[in-house]
Enzyme design. Structure first.
Site, PDB file in Angstrom:
ATOM      1  N   ARG A 138       0.862  -1.176   0.000  1.00 57.51           N
ATOM      2  CA  ARG A 138       0.000   0.000   0.000  1.00 57.51           C
ATOM      3  C   ARG A 138       0.904   1.234   0.000  1.00 57.51           C
ATOM      4  O   ARG A 138       2.009   1.199   0.538  1.00 57.51           O
ATOM      5  CB  ARG A 138      -0.908   0.002   1.236  1.00 57.51           C
ATOM      6  CG  ARG A 138      -1.859  -1.184   1.297  1.00 57.51           C
ATOM      7  CD  ARG A 138      -2.645  -1.190   2.604  1.00 57.51           C
ATOM      8  NE  ARG A 138      -3.539  -2.340   2.658  1.00 57.51           N
ATOM      9  CZ  ARG A 138      -3.197  -3.545   3.123  1.00 57.51           C
ATOM     10  NH1 ARG A 138      -1.973  -3.742   3.578  1.00 57.51           N
ATOM     11  NH2 ARG A 138      -4.067  -4.539   3.139  1.00 57.51           N
ATOM     12  N   LYS A 161      -2.583  -2.831   7.544  1.00 56.19           N
ATOM     13  CA  LYS A 161      -4.027  -2.642   7.699  1.00 56.19           C
ATOM     14  C   LYS A 161      -4.661  -3.803   8.461  1.00 56.19           C
ATOM     15  O   LYS A 161      -5.581  -3.622   9.251  1.00 56.19           O
ATOM     16  CB  LYS A 161      -4.661  -2.507   6.311  1.00 56.19           C
ATOM     17  CG  LYS A 161      -6.149  -2.191   6.319  1.00 56.19           C
ATOM     18  CD  LYS A 161      -6.655  -2.035   4.897  1.00 56.19           C
ATOM     19  CE  LYS A 161      -8.154  -1.768   4.857  1.00 56.19           C
ATOM     20  NZ  LYS A 161      -8.648  -1.646   3.466  1.00 56.19           N
ATOM     21  N   HIS A 217      -3.410   3.768  -5.041  1.00 54.27           N
ATOM     22  CA  HIS A 217      -3.751   2.353  -4.849  1.00 54.27           C
ATOM     23  C   HIS A 217      -3.697   1.576  -6.164  1.00 54.27           C
ATOM     24  O   HIS A 217      -3.646   0.347  -6.165  1.00 54.27           O
ATOM     25  CB  HIS A 217      -5.131   2.217  -4.215  1.00 54.27           C
ATOM     26  CG  HIS A 217      -5.284   0.990  -3.364  1.00 54.27           C
ATOM     27  ND1 HIS A 217      -4.508   0.750  -2.243  1.00 54.27           N
ATOM     28  CD2 HIS A 217      -6.100  -0.093  -3.484  1.00 54.27           C
ATOM     29  CE1 HIS A 217      -4.855  -0.412  -1.707  1.00 54.27           C
ATOM     30  NE2 HIS A 217      -5.808  -0.941  -2.441  1.00 54.27           N
ATOM     31  N   ARG A 220      -0.845  -0.930  -6.295  1.00 60.20           N
ATOM     32  CA  ARG A 220      -1.070  -2.235  -5.644  1.00 60.20           C
ATOM     33  C   ARG A 220      -1.884  -3.142  -6.564  1.00 60.20           C
ATOM     34  O   ARG A 220      -1.586  -4.325  -6.731  1.00 60.20           O
ATOM     35  CB  ARG A 220      -1.782  -2.016  -4.310  1.00 60.20           C
ATOM     36  CG  ARG A 220      -2.013  -3.294  -3.470  1.00 60.20           C
ATOM     37  CD  ARG A 220      -2.423  -2.868  -2.069  1.00 60.20           C
ATOM     38  NE  ARG A 220      -3.063  -3.894  -1.285  1.00 60.20           N
ATOM     39  CZ  ARG A 220      -2.412  -4.758  -0.501  1.00 60.20           C
ATOM     40  NH1 ARG A 220      -1.090  -4.728  -0.449  1.00 60.20           N
ATOM     41  NH2 ARG A 220      -3.071  -5.640   0.224  1.00 60.20           N
ATOM     42  N   HIS A 243      -3.644 -10.285   2.506  1.00 57.63           N
ATOM     43  CA  HIS A 243      -5.093 -10.383   2.646  1.00 57.63           C
ATOM     44  C   HIS A 243      -5.455 -11.470   3.660  1.00 57.63           C
ATOM     45  O   HIS A 243      -4.934 -12.588   3.583  1.00 57.63           O
ATOM     46  CB  HIS A 243      -5.754 -10.745   1.306  1.00 57.63           C
ATOM     47  CG  HIS A 243      -5.725  -9.629   0.314  1.00 57.63           C
ATOM     48  ND1 HIS A 243      -5.801  -9.834  -1.042  1.00 57.63           N
ATOM     49  CD2 HIS A 243      -5.643  -8.280   0.480  1.00 57.63           C
ATOM     50  CE1 HIS A 243      -5.763  -8.677  -1.674  1.00 57.63           C
ATOM     51  NE2 HIS A 243      -5.668  -7.725  -0.775  1.00 57.63           N
ATOM     52  N   TYR A 252      -8.426 -11.073  -8.443  1.00 61.95           N
ATOM     53  CA  TYR A 252      -7.404 -11.042  -9.489  1.00 61.95           C
ATOM     54  C   TYR A 252      -7.265 -12.379 -10.231  1.00 61.95           C
ATOM     55  O   TYR A 252      -6.526 -12.458 -11.201  1.00 61.95           O
ATOM     56  CB  TYR A 252      -6.042 -10.686  -8.874  1.00 61.95           C
ATOM     57  CG  TYR A 252      -6.037  -9.383  -8.120  1.00 61.95           C
ATOM     58  CD1 TYR A 252      -5.965  -8.160  -8.785  1.00 61.95           C
ATOM     59  CD2 TYR A 252      -6.109  -9.360  -6.726  1.00 61.95           C
ATOM     60  CE1 TYR A 252      -5.963  -6.954  -8.089  1.00 61.95           C
ATOM     61  CE2 TYR A 252      -6.103  -8.154  -6.019  1.00 61.95           C
ATOM     62  CZ  TYR A 252      -6.031  -6.965  -6.706  1.00 61.95           C
ATOM     63  OH  TYR A 252      -6.030  -5.773  -6.019  1.00 61.95           O
TER      64      TYR A 252
END
Length: 277
Positions: A138, A161, A217, A220, A243, A252
């Site tokens: 990020r 995050k 972003h 990323r 994630h 993706y």
């Protein structure tokens, strides 16, 4: 309700990674609600409030976040025995938000962007951008990078995050650039200074158009998209991006060259003797 928010912050939010940020958002929502008496606050009051917010152009995502923050606040106050009633928002559903197609830069756009970044007077924007493209970081993770996070050709992303640390390999050349930059500029704490504005200017000079609301972003998304296009493994991508839920990474998966190719190879008609060649 201001008092409840303050109690929640004092007993709970101070201990969170994003200490203070959630408190500010809840406080802002309470202000917009005109600080109602807590005992009179209910799902109907909040439903009417969020409808008004939508009418003024606030996004579905934003009102969903406000909903989640306030519901979480009441849940914690119930656990603390401060709030003796049911959570007023427990049965109110959030809005369903249709997921937009993720935008990423093509090879041609990446080349243009890198040229424009080199032209910038900001001494950090080029390297910060390339760290994002090389690791899927990020923007805030790359921009706030500290020297102790870089060692043995790895970047250790710690205050993430999700709260989980992850390490992503980089080239020796990129590691050398990071330490050279730090030695030259000697910023206190972080290696780099803020450079979001310089990134936006580079996009504009390169005539690179992004969807509304998307800026840094995109780097990323670009890393993740090209990782899959070039044959990367979806589980490896999940670990690289950090994630928690594989469903997030699966956005993706369709970019992989062999995505769902097994449907053609393993369907029952392939193995049925009654089907001719």
């Amino acid at each position: 309700m201001d008092e409840l928010d303050a109690i929640w912050f004092d007993h709970h939010d101070k201990k969170l990674r994003a200490a203070g940020e959630t408190y500010k958002r809840i406080k802002a929502a309470i202000t917009e609600l005109k600080n109602p008496i807590a005992s009179e606050f209910n799902a109907q009051v909040f439903a009417a409030f969020r409808s008004q917010r939508l009418d003024t152009g606030i996004s579905l995502n934003t009102v969903n976040h406000e909903h989640a923050y306030m519901r979480a606040m009441f849940n914690e106050l119930i656990r603390l025995a401060v709030w003796k009633r049911d959570n007023p928002l427990k049965d109110l559903r959030q809005f369903k938000v249709q997921e937009n197609e993720l935008s990423y830069l093509t090879n041609e756009q990446i080349a243009v962007l890198l040229v424009e970044l080199k032209k910038s007077t900001n001494p950090h924007v080029d390297l910060v951008s390339r760290i994002c493209l090389a690791t899927g970081a990020r923007w805030s993770e790359a921009e706030k990078l500290q020297p102790q996070q870089v060692r043995q050709r790895l970047i250790q992303f710690a205050r993430t995050k999700t709260g989980k640390a992850r390490a992503v390999p980089i080239s020796q050349g990129m590691q050398d650039e990071i330490f050279t930059d730090h030695a030259e500029h000697r910023n206190i704490g972080a290696i780099f200074a803020g450079c979001t504005g310089a990134f936006k200017e580079a996009l504009e000079r390169g005539s690179i158009q992004l969807p509304m609301g998307q800026l840094t972003h995109v780097l990323r998304h670009t890393f993740a998209s090209h990782f899959m296009i070039n044959g990367g493994n979806i589980l490896a991508l999940q670990r690289i991006l950090g994630h928690q839920d594989l469903k997030t990474t699966m956005r993706y998966a369709h970019l992989a060259p062999d995505h769902l190719d097994s449907a053609r190879q393993l369907n029952p008609l392939v193995f049925c003797p009654c089907v001719g060649d």
